[in-house]
Design an enzyme around this catalytic site. Structure first.
Site, PDB file in Angstrom:
ATOM      1  N   GLU A 196      -4.410  -9.388 -12.529  1.00  0.00           N
ATOM      2  CA  GLU A 196      -3.499  -8.882 -11.485  1.00  0.00           C
ATOM      3  C   GLU A 196      -4.026  -9.195 -10.087  1.00  0.00           C
ATOM      4  O   GLU A 196      -3.606  -8.588  -9.097  1.00  0.00           O
ATOM      5  CB  GLU A 196      -3.279  -7.383 -11.693  1.00  0.00           C
ATOM      6  CG  GLU A 196      -2.674  -7.037 -13.042  1.00  0.00           C
ATOM      7  CD  GLU A 196      -1.145  -7.040 -13.073  1.00  0.00           C
ATOM      8  OE1 GLU A 196      -0.531  -6.581 -12.103  1.00  0.00           O
ATOM      9  OE2 GLU A 196      -0.568  -7.506 -14.082  1.00  0.00           O
ATOM     10  N   HIS A 235      -3.482  -0.118 -10.788  1.00  0.00           N
ATOM     11  CA  HIS A 235      -4.417  -1.106 -10.235  1.00  0.00           C
ATOM     12  C   HIS A 235      -5.573  -0.335  -9.607  1.00  0.00           C
ATOM     13  O   HIS A 235      -5.390   0.796  -9.141  1.00  0.00           O
ATOM     14  CB  HIS A 235      -3.764  -1.948  -9.125  1.00  0.00           C
ATOM     15  CG  HIS A 235      -2.738  -2.927  -9.596  1.00  0.00           C
ATOM     16  ND1 HIS A 235      -1.529  -3.106  -8.971  1.00  0.00           N
ATOM     17  CD2 HIS A 235      -2.755  -3.803 -10.624  1.00  0.00           C
ATOM     18  CE1 HIS A 235      -0.827  -4.042  -9.589  1.00  0.00           C
ATOM     19  NE2 HIS A 235      -1.551  -4.483 -10.599  1.00  0.00           N
ATOM     20  N   CYS A 258      -1.275  -3.062  -1.036  1.00  0.00           N
ATOM     21  CA  CYS A 258      -0.555  -3.922  -1.986  1.00  0.00           C
ATOM     22  C   CYS A 258       0.098  -5.093  -1.278  1.00  0.00           C
ATOM     23  O   CYS A 258       0.283  -6.157  -1.862  1.00  0.00           O
ATOM     24  CB  CYS A 258       0.562  -3.159  -2.688  1.00  0.00           C
ATOM     25  SG  CYS A 258       0.024  -1.774  -3.662  1.00  0.00           S
TER      26      CYS A 258
HETATM   27  O1  SUG Z   1       3.338  -4.465 -10.080  1.00  0.00           O
HETATM   28  N1  SUG Z   1       5.954  -2.727  -8.527  1.00  0.00           N
HETATM   29  C1  SUG Z   1       4.686  -3.414  -8.418  1.00  0.00           C
HETATM   30  C2  SUG Z   1       3.814  -2.750  -7.390  1.00  0.00           C
HETATM   31  C3  SUG Z   1       2.574  -3.550  -7.110  1.00  0.00           C
HETATM   32  C4  SUG Z   1       1.588  -2.802  -6.287  1.00  0.00           C
HETATM   33  N2  SUG Z   1       0.443  -3.590  -6.039  1.00  0.00           N
HETATM   34  C5  SUG Z   1      -0.806  -3.143  -5.936  1.00  0.00           C
HETATM   35  N3  SUG Z   1      -1.142  -1.962  -6.338  1.00  0.00           N
HETATM   36  N4  SUG Z   1      -1.681  -3.964  -5.504  1.00  0.00           N
HETATM   37  C6  SUG Z   1       3.983  -3.451  -9.771  1.00  0.00           C
HETATM   38  O2  SUG Z   1       4.054  -2.457 -10.502  1.00  0.00           O
HETATM   39  C7  SUG Z   1       8.253  -2.421  -9.282  1.00  0.00           C
HETATM   40  C8  SUG Z   1       9.516  -3.230  -9.212  1.00  0.00           C
HETATM   41  C9  SUG Z   1      10.717  -2.417  -9.656  1.00  0.00           C
HETATM   42  O3  SUG Z   1      10.556  -1.470 -10.424  1.00  0.00           O
HETATM   43  O4  SUG Z   1      11.840  -2.744  -9.211  1.00  0.00           O
HETATM   44  C10 SUG Z   1       6.977  -3.266  -9.167  1.00  0.00           C
HETATM   45  O5  SUG Z   1       6.938  -4.379  -9.661  1.00  0.00           O
END
Ligand code: SUG
Length: 434
Positions: free
Chosen positions: A168, A239, A357
């Site tokens: 990730e 994460h 993020c």
């Molecule tokens: O991968 N949300 C992302 C959020 C990423 C956050 N990044 C870090 N923590 N670095 C994920 O879960 C949700 C999209 C939706 O539900 O429409 C989403 O992909």
């Protein structure tokens, strides 16, 4: 240099990420793409105005009609959209997600000072644990090659795109800097082949095997690998950047972040060995529980060394929550940071994406900085152009049913085609342009 993801025009709430509480909570609600993109631009401006170099990573083209066709939905664009909306609306949502905005998951980047060949290494994250995010690595790799051209940058392919090598990116990677060099901290959620503890409720997205491979292929001289607390993953910490953030010699971490009790001691020791003394601020569970860390996103802040001292750029939820606010006040009182500043990033936050993020950190020397594609540097002029561009092309509101609207696909293409001119990315950057 921080590279923020520009929020794409299809920003929506589809509840796609199992184990990401905010994504699941807001799934199905209407989103506000224009506001989301403007909030992101304001954050970039804020960090730039703190005196730090700021860059932009462009959104990806969505919806991915090529993926829908590969899955057997046939016809012209409008027919494909109608067919998938009828038969499998969740697949339409997945191929429409603006998730590339969270560039902390775009790649893992190793600094030239830390690698055996003295070059900057990039590996796009395979994001193999969710379907909608597994669609990102190919275009991310293309974008990184274009923005970081030349001999000083090494671009690897993503790791094998399956669970055992689930990667990730920088969300599970921290670079500390001591007197005698950098130290990479890689945090994984489970071992794919070796057994050992694993979360039971929610998926561990990063494996030990992926982290090991990154360290190996980048030729990282000093690295520590640590397992994330499985209980934290099961509480919604999908994460590591939802429970710790580090930079330079500073480390903000929750006491329940890691599985092993001696984890923090190992990081300190490795840092000592490089001639540094880690400044650690440990947040106790009694002051902010892991569940509260997930709702306030305190640890998903940007910890920035600025000309005016250390600044924590946190989401505004941390100012609104009395317990999170008390923790930030203690950080200032104890001199861990000079200031805490909070920003409204609610549109992204509702999908589980806070300040950290939204940015990919790329450590660069001045000479390497000079090689970066200038079109993606976030100058005040480019900020103004992007604000006008967003205001012209982005919808104010998007509901799940709107994803089937063929006009949306056309709007996105028009907008992104124009963006490639604004950022001088060339007229073959997006697949629909080729
Ligand atoms: O991968 N949300 C992302 C959020 C990423 C956050 N990044 C870090 N923590 N670095 C994920 O879960 C949700 C999209 C939706 O539900 O429409 C989403 O992909």
């Amino acid at each position: 240099m921080n590279f923020d993801g520009l929020v794409g025009p299809t920003h929506n709430y589809a509840g796609l990420s199992h184990g990401n509480v905010a994504s699941r909570t807001h799934g199905g609600q209407p989103s506000r793409p224009r506001e989301a993109a403007l909030q992101g631009l304001s954050k970039m401006a804020h960090v730039r105005d703190l005196g730090l170099p700021q860059g932009i990573l462009p959104p990806h083209a969505r919806p991915r009609l090529d993926v829908l066709r590969a899955l057997g939905f046939l016809g012209d664009d409008a027919e494909v959209l109608r067919a998938v909306a009828d038969a499998a609306p969740h697949l339409l949502a997945a191929v429409s997600s603006a998730s590339p905005m969270w560039t902390a998951n775009a790649a893992t980047v190793s600094a030239s000072a830390d690698t055996l060949d003295g070059r900057v290494h990039f590996t796009p994250a395979n994001l193999a644990s969710t379907f909608h995010r597994s669609l990102e690595p190919e275009h991310t790799g293309r974008a990184l090659r274009r923005i970081f051209p030349g001999e000083v940058f090494v671009h690897h392919d993503p790791l094998p795109g399956m669970g055992a090598f689930g990667d990730e990116g920088a969300a599970n990677h921290t670079r500390f800097v001591a007197r005698r060099g950098g130290l990479e901290l890689h945090v994984f959620g489970r071992s794919a082949f070796g057994g050992g503890p694993a979360p039971t409720r929610y998926p561990a997205r990063q494996t030990r095997e992926a982290s090991e491979a990154l360290v190996r292929r980048h030729g990282v001289r000093s690295a520590v690998l640590i397992q994330q607390a499985t209980a934290a993953i099961d509480a919604g910490v999908f994460h590591n950047d939802v429970i710790s953030v580090g930079s330079g010699d500073h480390f903000l971490v929750h006491e329940r972040a890691f599985e092993a009790e001696d984890a923090l001691a190992r990081v300190r020791q490795a840092f000592d060995a490089l001639g540094g003394e880690l400044q650690v601020f440990v947040v106790r569970d009694r002051d902010l529980s892991v569940a509260e860390a997930v709702t306030t996103y305190l640890f998903n802040s940007q910890l920035l060394s600025t000309p005016g001292g250390w600044v924590l750029v946190a989401p505004m939820e941390c100012a609104e929550d009395p317990r999170a606010r008390a923790v930030t006040e203690a950080m200032v009182a104890e001199g861990f940071v000079a200031r805490v500043e909070t920003l409204d990033l609610r549109q992204s936050m509702h999908n589980g994406g806070g300040p950290a993020c939204l940015r990919l950190r790329v450590p660069l020397t001045d000479a390497e900085r000079a090689e970066v594609h200038e079109g993606c540097v976030f100058t005040p002029e480019r900020e103004a152009a992007l604000r006008a561009w967003v205001t012209e092309h982005y919808r104010e509101e998007l509901r799940p049913a709107d994803l089937a609207d063929p006009a949306l696909t056309d709007e996105v293409r028009t907008a992104l085609d124009e963006l490639t001119q604004l950022l001088s990315l060339g007229s073959d950057f997006y697949p629909f342009q080729r």
